[in-house]
Design a protein around this motif. Structure first.
Motif, mmCIF file in Angstrom:
data_model
loop_
_atom_site.group_PDB
_atom_site.id
_atom_site.type_symbol
_atom_site.label_atom_id
_atom_site.label_comp_id
_atom_site.label_asym_id
_atom_site.label_seq_id
_atom_site.Cartn_x
_atom_site.Cartn_y
_atom_site.Cartn_z
ATOM 1 N N ALA A 1 33.657 59.796 29.590
ATOM 2 C CA ALA A 1 32.763 58.623 29.463
ATOM 3 C C ALA A 1 32.586 57.757 30.902
ATOM 4 O O ALA A 1 31.469 57.311 30.654
ATOM 5 C CB ALA A 1 33.669 57.623 28.508
ATOM 6 N N TYR A 2 33.383 58.007 31.654
ATOM 7 C CA TYR A 2 33.129 57.362 33.039
ATOM 8 C C TYR A 2 31.694 58.153 33.304
ATOM 9 O O TYR A 2 30.881 57.469 34.180
ATOM 10 C CB TYR A 2 34.309 57.555 33.822
ATOM 11 N N MET A 3 31.801 59.471 33.494
ATOM 12 C CA MET A 3 30.861 60.362 33.899
ATOM 13 C C MET A 3 29.478 59.702 33.431
ATOM 14 O O MET A 3 28.191 59.731 33.884
ATOM 15 C CB MET A 3 30.955 61.820 33.615
ATOM 16 N N LYS B 1 37.828 52.047 38.032
ATOM 17 C CA LYS B 1 36.822 53.077 38.556
ATOM 18 C C LYS B 1 35.294 52.598 38.222
ATOM 19 O O LYS B 1 34.418 52.404 39.207
ATOM 20 C CB LYS B 1 37.045 54.515 38.288
ATOM 21 N N LEU B 2 34.923 52.106 37.112
ATOM 22 C CA LEU B 2 33.945 51.907 36.826
ATOM 23 C C LEU B 2 33.337 50.326 37.373
ATOM 24 O O LEU B 2 32.390 49.980 37.731
ATOM 25 C CB LEU B 2 33.525 51.768 35.347
ATOM 26 N N VAL B 3 34.323 49.515 37.339
ATOM 27 C CA VAL B 3 34.217 48.031 37.930
ATOM 28 C C VAL B 3 33.749 48.609 39.609
ATOM 29 O O VAL B 3 32.828 47.739 40.085
ATOM 30 C CB VAL B 3 35.569 47.455 37.813
ATOM 31 N N PHE C 1 39.740 43.744 33.069
ATOM 32 C CA PHE C 1 39.269 44.491 34.546
ATOM 33 C C PHE C 1 37.986 44.551 34.673
ATOM 34 O O PHE C 1 37.576 44.105 35.840
ATOM 35 C CB PHE C 1 39.654 45.982 34.222
ATOM 36 N N VAL C 2 36.943 44.561 33.520
ATOM 37 C CA VAL C 2 35.577 44.283 33.791
ATOM 38 C C VAL C 2 35.175 42.706 34.080
ATOM 39 O O VAL C 2 34.332 42.444 34.928
ATOM 40 C CB VAL C 2 34.853 44.805 32.480
ATOM 41 N N LEU C 3 35.869 41.858 33.628
ATOM 42 C CA LEU C 3 35.435 40.483 33.664
ATOM 43 C C LEU C 3 36.103 40.145 35.269
ATOM 44 O O LEU C 3 35.497 39.208 35.820
ATOM 45 C CB LEU C 3 36.720 39.560 33.054
ATOM 46 N N SER C 4 36.824 40.974 35.910
ATOM 47 C CA SER C 4 37.395 40.807 37.418
ATOM 48 C C SER C 4 36.297 41.065 38.245
ATOM 49 O O SER C 4 36.550 40.971 39.621
ATOM 50 C CB SER C 4 38.503 41.493 37.789
ATOM 51 N N LEU C 5 35.068 41.612 38.185
ATOM 52 C CA LEU C 5 33.990 42.118 38.694
ATOM 53 C C LEU C 5 33.770 40.924 40.027
ATOM 54 O O LEU C 5 33.596 39.776 39.639
ATOM 55 C CB LEU C 5 32.865 42.402 38.054
ATOM 56 N N LYS C 6 33.724 41.471 41.285
ATOM 57 C CA LYS C 6 33.719 40.513 42.215
ATOM 58 C C LYS C 6 32.253 39.651 42.196
ATOM 59 O O LYS C 6 31.193 40.496 41.978
ATOM 60 C CB LYS C 6 33.769 41.144 43.753
#
Length: 300
Positions: free
Chosen positions: A203-205, A233-235, A257-262
């Motif tokens: 899925a990441y790929m 890793k996706l982030v 984790f996605v919400l934490s995107l810089k």
């Protein structure tokens, strides 16, 4: 990179006028809205009190909220209005196009047809279909492998005599089976399994193969099918793509984790009206924090 600067949905007054015949003639009125058979007016009403001003975008913009809050709907409206490439179908409804006509947007001068051609909507359905196709492909390869193994045993034990060129392929099988090991014989006649990794890694790929330079990428709940490790890793991949490769991301997510995107601009659709929030102020994130904080001693 910011390509989409602003997106505007119909204001509350217009949303209401769609359902209201009046004199003088109301230009927004849609007669079908007063027909009982059309009892679902989606996406009308859903944002009437929730999004009260134009939505401003950053290079990474996130919409979060509970199921039914409209986060996927706003992504679909943006994607359809900008005519961004997509693979999977979505809930269009009888009034979707009417609502879409009332939406507007503002693009930066950096936007071009090349940017649009690179842009893409990626949903959890796309990732699931990709994983399913890999599974089917591998099942086919595994069946072929079993057939070749049987062929190897049969050819190795066959007493074969070459009589004409028509026998060439059969002769080659016999010769190879006597000179090669079973694994070598099978390997030379079939490709390796397409997938030698877990569903999460695959899925990441999928994301890394579909996110290219210079485009707008609309990601609907990208955390689905990803482990925590692969979400992280996706982030990092999204952050690097936005920073170094001129990508803009518009994301709907529940994932802390996605919400934490810089440097992401985060909109909370659980608030009425919708507000921009720090990711640490989102209720879902605070629940995660409390859960682990209450069990802090167990980690020592």
């Amino acid at each position: 990179m910011i390509y989409l600067r602003e997106f505007t949905i119909p204001p509350k007054k217009v949303d209401e006028l769609v359902f209201t015949p009046s004199k003088p003639k109301n230009p927004y009125f849609i007669p079908e809205t007063n027909i009982p058979a059309y009892n679902n007016h989606y996406p009308f009403i859903i944002f009437r009190n929730r999004i009260v001003k134009p939505v401003e975008f950053s290079n990474i913009t996130i919409f979060c909220g509970d199921n039914g809050s409209g986060k996927s709907t706003i992504l679909n409206l943006i994607a359809e209005k900008l005519e961004i490439n997509r693979s999977s179908a979505f809930n269009r409804s009888s009034f979707f196009d009417d609502y879409l006509k009332l939406c507007s947007y503002d693009m930066s001068s950096n936007f071009s047809s090349n940017i649009l051609s690179n842009s893409k909507v990626i949903t959890s359905d796309d990732v699931f279909d990709f994983l399913l196709n890999l599974r089917y492909a591998n099942e086919g390869i595994d069946v072929k492998r079993e057939e070749l193994l049987s062929e190897y045993v049969e050819s190795k034990n066959k007493d074969f005599k070459f009589s004409s060129l028509d026998d060439y392929e059969e002769m080659k099988k016999v010769v190879d089976s006597k000179r090669q090991s079973a694994s070598k014989y099978v390997k030379d006649r079939t490709m390796k399994n397409i997938i030698g990794r877990s569903n999460g890694e695959s899925a990441y790929m999928y994301f890394t193969e579909n996110i290219r330079e210079s485009g707008i990428y609309i990601l609907d709940e990208p955390e689905n099918s990803l482990s925590v490790k692969n979400q992280i890793k996706l982030v990092k991949y999204i952050e690097d793509s936005a920073r170094f490769y001129n990508c803009q991301f518009i994301i709907a997510t529940h994932s802390p984790f996605v919400l934490s995107l810089k440097e992401a601009k985060v909109y909370d659709l659980d608030s009425t009206p919708m507000v921009e929030s720090k990711w640490t102020e989102i209720e879902n994130v605070k629940l995660y924090y409390k859960f682990f904080k209450d069990r802090e001693e167990e980690f020592k």
